[in-house]
Design a protein around this motif. Structure first.
Motif, PDB file in Angstrom:
ATOM      1  N   SER A  19       0.793  -1.229   0.000  1.00 57.57           N
ATOM      2  CA  SER A  19       0.000   0.000   0.000  1.00 57.57           C
ATOM      3  C   SER A  19       0.828   1.283   0.000  1.00 57.57           C
ATOM      4  O   SER A  19       0.271   2.364  -0.168  1.00 57.57           O
ATOM      5  CB  SER A  19      -0.929   0.003   1.216  1.00 57.57           C
ATOM      6  N   SER A  20       2.160   1.176   0.201  1.00 59.68           N
ATOM      7  CA  SER A  20       2.960   2.394   0.289  1.00 59.68           C
ATOM      8  C   SER A  20       4.405   2.130  -0.125  1.00 59.68           C
ATOM      9  O   SER A  20       4.865   0.981  -0.130  1.00 59.68           O
ATOM     10  CB  SER A  20       2.946   2.939   1.720  1.00 59.68           C
ATOM     11  N   LYS A  21       5.094   3.212  -0.409  1.00 60.80           N
ATOM     12  CA  LYS A  21       6.522   3.149  -0.729  1.00 60.80           C
ATOM     13  C   LYS A  21       7.289   2.537   0.442  1.00 60.80           C
ATOM     14  O   LYS A  21       8.141   1.668   0.252  1.00 60.80           O
ATOM     15  CB  LYS A  21       7.015   4.562  -1.041  1.00 60.80           C
ATOM     16  N   ARG A  85      -0.841  -3.171  -8.079  1.00 63.65           N
ATOM     17  CA  ARG A  85      -1.170  -1.750  -8.238  1.00 63.65           C
ATOM     18  C   ARG A  85       0.028  -0.945  -7.804  1.00 63.65           C
ATOM     19  O   ARG A  85       0.625  -1.202  -6.757  1.00 63.65           O
ATOM     20  CB  ARG A  85      -2.364  -1.364  -7.370  1.00 63.65           C
ATOM     21  N   VAL A  87       2.391   2.124  -6.379  1.00 60.16           N
ATOM     22  CA  VAL A  87       2.351   2.970  -5.196  1.00 60.16           C
ATOM     23  C   VAL A  87       2.951   4.331  -5.540  1.00 60.16           C
ATOM     24  O   VAL A  87       3.785   4.454  -6.437  1.00 60.16           O
ATOM     25  CB  VAL A  87       3.121   2.340  -4.012  1.00 60.16           C
ATOM     26  N   ASP A  88       2.531   5.345  -4.808  1.00 64.49           N
ATOM     27  CA  ASP A  88       3.106   6.677  -4.979  1.00 64.49           C
ATOM     28  C   ASP A  88       4.573   6.600  -4.573  1.00 64.49           C
ATOM     29  O   ASP A  88       4.901   6.116  -3.493  1.00 64.49           O
ATOM     30  CB  ASP A  88       2.351   7.681  -4.108  1.00 64.49           C
ATOM     31  N   TYR A  89       5.462   7.092  -5.449  1.00 65.72           N
ATOM     32  CA  TYR A  89       6.889   6.916  -5.218  1.00 65.72           C
ATOM     33  C   TYR A  89       7.688   8.194  -5.471  1.00 65.72           C
ATOM     34  O   TYR A  89       8.900   8.177  -5.514  1.00 65.72           O
ATOM     35  CB  TYR A  89       7.408   5.782  -6.113  1.00 65.72           C
ATOM     36  N   PRO A  96       2.549   6.155 -10.587  1.00 65.26           N
ATOM     37  CA  PRO A  96       2.774   5.170  -9.526  1.00 65.26           C
ATOM     38  C   PRO A  96       3.790   4.117  -9.989  1.00 65.26           C
ATOM     39  O   PRO A  96       3.893   3.820 -11.180  1.00 65.26           O
ATOM     40  CB  PRO A  96       1.405   4.529  -9.312  1.00 65.26           C
ATOM     41  N   ASP A  98       5.127   0.276 -10.028  1.00 64.26           N
ATOM     42  CA  ASP A  98       4.689  -1.109  -9.839  1.00 64.26           C
ATOM     43  C   ASP A  98       5.825  -2.120 -10.018  1.00 64.26           C
ATOM     44  O   ASP A  98       5.648  -3.303  -9.788  1.00 64.26           O
ATOM     45  CB  ASP A  98       3.518  -1.454 -10.764  1.00 64.26           C
TER      46      ASP A  98
END
Length: 155
Positions: A19-21, A85, A87-89, A96, A98
Motif C-alpha cells: 500500500s505504500s513506498k 497496483r 504505489v506513490d513513489y 505510480p 509497480d
C-alpha cells in the motif's frame, strides 16, 4: 555480470499487495536479508530509505531502483518486487511505481554499483522489456527475461 545472477527465485515476488513506498522498501529489505546473512532486514531497509531521502530512485514509467552500499554485504545482491497496483513513489513523471528492483552492494564496490545501475537504467527504459516484465506469469519467466541483460564485464 548477468543481471539475473543478482536475483534468486526467493527474491522475486509478483503480484504482492503493497500500500505504500515504505512498505515496499520494507518488503525488499526482508527479501534481500535472506541472501545477506550479516545484515538485518532493518539495516537493509534503513539503507534503502536513507538513499530515498537523498532523492527518489523512481525512474519513471512505473519503475524504481532503490539501492545502497552497505558494510556487511559481501556481494552485490538484488530483489525484484512487481506490484498489482503501483504505489506513490515521487517518481519524476508522477506515475505510480509497480516494478521495484532493489540493489545492495558492498561499501567498497563503487564501480560495480555504477555499472549495474547503468544496465538497470537501460533495461528499464526499454518499453518491450517493461511490457514483458508486467506480463510475465512466473518468477522463472522474469528471471529468464532479466538474465538476458549483462554489465558486459565478461562475468
Amino acid at each position: 555480470m548477468n543481471i539475473g545472477e543478482l536475483l534468486g527465485s526467493d527474491r522475486v515476488h509478483c503480484t504482492a499487495e503493497v500500500s505504500s513506498k515504505k512498505r515496499a522498501l520494507e518488503m525488499l529489505g526482508e527479501m534481500l536479508s535472506t541472501r545477506l546473512p550479516k545484515l538485518t532486514t532493518g539495516e537493509i531497509f534503513d539503507s534503502l530509505l536513507a538513499r530515498e531521502r537523498l532523492g527518489s530512485t523512481g525512474l519513471g514509467h512505473g519503475v524504481a531502483i532503490p539501492h545502497g552500499r552497505l558494510e556487511g554485504a559481501d556481494e552485490a545482491c538484488a530483489a525484484l518486487l512487481r506490484l498489482d497496483r503501483g504505489v506513490d513513489y515521487d517518481a519524476p513523471d508522477s506515475e505510480p511505481v509497480d516494478i521495484l528492483f532493489a540493489l545492495v552492494v558492498p561499501t567498497e564496490s563503487s564501480e560495480e554499483h555504477l555499472q549495474i545501475l547503468a544496465v538497470l537504467a537501460r533495461m528499464f527504459s526499454d518499453p518491450e522489456t517493461l511490457a514483458r516484465l508486467r506480463d510475465a506469469g512466473s518468477t522463472r519467466e522474469i528471471l529468464d527475461l532479466l538474465g538476458r541483460w549483462s554489465t558486459g564485464d565478461g562475468d
